[in-house]
Design a protein around this motif. Sequence first.
Motif, PDB file in Angstrom:
ATOM      1  N   GLN A  13      -8.681  -4.566  -6.592  1.00 21.09           N
ATOM      2  CA  GLN A  13      -7.000  -4.193  -6.525  1.00 21.09           C
ATOM      3  C   GLN A  13      -6.811  -2.563  -5.930  1.00 21.09           C
ATOM      4  OE1 GLN A  13      -5.054  -5.582 -10.103  1.00 21.09           O
ATOM      5  NE2 GLN A  13      -4.340  -7.169  -9.312  1.00 21.09           N
ATOM      6  N   ARG A  14      -7.980  -2.100  -6.084  1.00 22.01           N
ATOM      7  CA  ARG A  14      -7.942  -0.493  -6.265  1.00 22.01           C
ATOM      8  C   ARG A  14      -7.396  -0.649  -3.716  1.00 22.01           C
ATOM      9  NH1 ARG A  14     -11.032   2.343  -3.675  1.00 22.01           N
ATOM     10  NH2 ARG A  14     -13.173   0.829  -4.247  1.00 22.01           N
ATOM     11  N   GLY A  15      -8.649  -1.384  -3.718  1.00 24.34           N
ATOM     12  CA  GLY A  15      -8.642  -0.885  -2.715  1.00 24.34           C
ATOM     13  C   GLY A  15      -7.886  -1.808  -1.823  1.00 24.34           C
ATOM     14  N   ILE A  16      -7.736  -3.205  -2.347  1.00 22.77           N
ATOM     15  CA  ILE A  16      -6.402  -4.241  -1.396  1.00 22.77           C
ATOM     16  C   ILE A  16      -5.434  -3.149  -1.315  1.00 22.77           C
ATOM     17  CG2 ILE A  16      -5.447  -6.465  -1.962  1.00 22.77           C
ATOM     18  CD1 ILE A  16      -8.171  -7.210  -2.723  1.00 22.77           C
ATOM     19  N   GLY A  17      -5.008  -2.915  -2.817  1.00 22.08           N
ATOM     20  CA  GLY A  17      -3.737  -2.962  -3.213  1.00 22.08           C
ATOM     21  C   GLY A  17      -3.099  -1.195  -1.906  1.00 22.08           C
ATOM     22  N   ALA A  18      -4.275  -0.103  -1.452  1.00 20.46           N
ATOM     23  CA  ALA A  18      -4.287   0.955  -0.651  1.00 20.46           C
ATOM     24  C   ALA A  18      -3.794   0.126   0.373  1.00 20.46           C
ATOM     25  CB  ALA A  18      -5.094   1.245  -0.878  1.00 20.46           C
ATOM     26  N   ALA A  19      -4.910  -0.687   0.874  1.00 21.33           N
ATOM     27  CA  ALA A  19      -4.198  -0.941   2.609  1.00 21.33           C
ATOM     28  C   ALA A  19      -3.598  -1.944   2.247  1.00 21.33           C
ATOM     29  CB  ALA A  19      -5.771  -2.758   2.247  1.00 21.33           C
ATOM     30  N   ALA A  20      -2.637  -2.875   1.414  1.00 19.20           N
ATOM     31  CA  ALA A  20      -1.373  -3.644   1.431  1.00 19.20           C
ATOM     32  C   ALA A  20      -0.409  -3.013   1.676  1.00 19.20           C
ATOM     33  CB  ALA A  20      -1.733  -4.189   0.507  1.00 19.20           C
ATOM     34  N   VAL A  21      -0.468  -1.433   0.893  1.00 18.60           N
ATOM     35  CA  VAL A  21       0.746  -0.868   1.079  1.00 18.60           C
ATOM     36  C   VAL A  21       1.080  -0.281   2.213  1.00 18.60           C
ATOM     37  CG1 VAL A  21       1.409   1.507   0.309  1.00 18.60           C
ATOM     38  CG2 VAL A  21       0.811  -0.076  -1.666  1.00 18.60           C
ATOM     39  N   GLY A  22      -0.239   0.704   3.007  1.00 19.17           N
ATOM     40  CA  GLY A  22      -0.496   0.888   4.366  1.00 19.17           C
ATOM     41  C   GLY A  22       0.211  -0.642   5.273  1.00 19.17           C
ATOM     42  N   ALA A  23      -0.319  -1.877   4.825  1.00 15.87           N
ATOM     43  CA  ALA A  23       0.102  -2.424   6.193  1.00 15.87           C
ATOM     44  C   ALA A  23       1.820  -2.756   5.953  1.00 15.87           C
ATOM     45  CB  ALA A  23      -0.538  -3.480   5.574  1.00 15.87           C
ATOM     46  N   ILE A  24       2.099  -3.061   4.222  1.00 19.50           N
ATOM     47  CA  ILE A  24       3.934  -3.462   4.611  1.00 19.50           C
ATOM     48  C   ILE A  24       4.244  -1.698   5.539  1.00 19.50           C
ATOM     49  CG2 ILE A  24       5.683  -2.866   2.747  1.00 19.50           C
ATOM     50  CD1 ILE A  24       3.355  -4.542   0.756  1.00 19.50           C
ATOM     51  N   ALA A  25       4.182  -0.476   4.901  1.00 21.66           N
ATOM     52  CA  ALA A  25       4.530   0.580   5.231  1.00 21.66           C
ATOM     53  C   ALA A  25       4.392   0.453   7.312  1.00 21.66           C
ATOM     54  CB  ALA A  25       4.189   1.638   5.249  1.00 21.66           C
ATOM     55  N   GLU A  26       4.181   0.269   7.302  1.00 18.40           N
ATOM     56  CA  GLU A  26       3.829  -0.177   9.713  1.00 18.40           C
ATOM     57  C   GLU A  26       4.789  -1.191   9.502  1.00 18.40           C
ATOM     58  OE1 GLU A  26       1.951   1.267  11.109  1.00 18.40           O
ATOM     59  OE2 GLU A  26       1.478   2.457  10.524  1.00 18.40           O
ATOM     60  N   ASP A  27       4.526  -2.857   8.972  1.00 14.61           N
ATOM     61  CA  ASP A  27       5.556  -3.655   8.648  1.00 14.61           C
ATOM     62  C   ASP A  27       5.914  -3.993   7.942  1.00 14.61           C
ATOM     63  OD1 ASP A  27       6.230  -6.092  10.158  1.00 14.61           O
ATOM     64  OD2 ASP A  27       4.197  -6.784  11.055  1.00 14.61           O
ATOM     65  N   ASP A  28       7.408  -4.716   7.946  1.00 14.63           N
ATOM     66  CA  ASP A  28       8.016  -5.763   6.275  1.00 14.63           C
ATOM     67  C   ASP A  28       7.886  -6.578   6.592  1.00 14.63           C
ATOM     68  OD1 ASP A  28       9.092  -2.759   5.957  1.00 14.63           O
ATOM     69  OD2 ASP A  28      11.388  -3.096   6.478  1.00 14.63           O
ATOM     70  N   ASP A  29       6.816  -7.067   7.488  1.00 10.55           N
ATOM     71  CA  ASP A  29       6.981  -8.505   7.329  1.00 10.55           C
ATOM     72  C   ASP A  29       5.261  -8.936   6.792  1.00 10.55           C
ATOM     73  OD1 ASP A  29       8.748  -9.613   8.917  1.00 10.55           O
ATOM     74  OD2 ASP A  29       8.037  -9.285  10.726  1.00 10.55           O
ATOM     75  N   MET A  30       4.883  -8.322   6.756  1.00 11.95           N
ATOM     76  CA  MET A  30       3.664  -7.767   5.579  1.00 11.95           C
ATOM     77  C   MET A  30       3.347  -8.165   3.709  1.00 11.95           C
ATOM     78  SD  MET A  30       1.451  -7.732   7.818  1.00 11.95           S
ATOM     79  CE  MET A  30      -0.406  -8.338   7.248  1.00 11.95           C
ATOM     80  N   PHE A  31       5.131  -7.926   3.572  1.00 12.62           N
ATOM     81  CA  PHE A  31       4.365  -7.733   2.413  1.00 12.62           C
ATOM     82  C   PHE A  31       4.365  -8.736   1.794  1.00 12.62           C
ATOM     83  CE2 PHE A  31       7.611  -9.037  -1.980  1.00 12.62           C
ATOM     84  CZ  PHE A  31       6.826  -7.825  -2.109  1.00 12.62           C
ATOM     85  N   VAL A  32       4.560 -10.169   2.182  1.00 11.10           N
ATOM     86  CA  VAL A  32       4.350 -11.322   0.922  1.00 11.10           C
ATOM     87  C   VAL A  32       2.676 -11.404   1.544  1.00 11.10           C
ATOM     88  CG1 VAL A  32       4.189 -13.896   1.230  1.00 11.10           C
ATOM     89  CG2 VAL A  32       6.242 -12.829   1.369  1.00 11.10           C
ATOM     90  N   PRO A  33       1.860 -11.330   2.493  1.00 16.23           N
ATOM     91  CA  PRO A  33       0.397 -11.475   2.377  1.00 16.23           C
ATOM     92  C   PRO A  33      -0.074 -10.622   1.816  1.00 16.23           C
ATOM     93  CG  PRO A  33       1.036 -11.587   4.721  1.00 16.23           C
ATOM     94  CD  PRO A  33       2.575 -11.162   3.622  1.00 16.23           C
ATOM     95  N   GLY A  34       0.618  -9.272   1.558  1.00 18.54           N
ATOM     96  CA  GLY A  34       0.119  -8.173   0.869  1.00 18.54           C
ATOM     97  C   GLY A  34       0.489  -8.628  -0.263  1.00 18.54           C
ATOM     98  N   LEU A  35       1.336  -8.888  -1.355  1.00 17.65           N
ATOM     99  CA  LEU A  35       1.661  -9.209  -2.403  1.00 17.65           C
ATOM    100  C   LEU A  35       1.024 -10.296  -2.736  1.00 17.65           C
ATOM    101  CD1 LEU A  35       3.327  -8.157  -4.743  1.00 17.65           C
ATOM    102  CD2 LEU A  35       5.289 -10.605  -3.841  1.00 17.65           C
TER     103      LEU A  35
END
Length: 93
Positions: free
Chosen positions: A42-64
């Motif tokens: 989760q350390r790496g995945i969470g950081a990448a997900a937050v970065g993706a969500i910061a770039e594009d709000d539509d990435m919230f559900v896949p990031g979660l």
Amino acid sequence: MMEAFTEVANVALQNQNLPILSPKAAAAITVGLGAIGTGYAQRGIGAAAVGAIAEDDDMFVPGLILTALPETLIIIAFVTLFLAGDTFVGTLG
């Protein structure tokens, strides 16, 4: 490093009358290693997900979903703990 594993295996095999670990210690190691694996993933995945969500709000559900996916490791550790055997589970109580 492989020599260390060989030495540990030799020590474990020479002491055949006594268990190396008690059932409670083995259960603690099982769940602990599962939790460490979950946290590490989760350390790496969470950081990448937050970065993706910061770039594009539509990435919230896949990031979660991708952030929660490593939780299956600790669930598998708990399932393994309870399926390891009746005698093993019976000693935990």
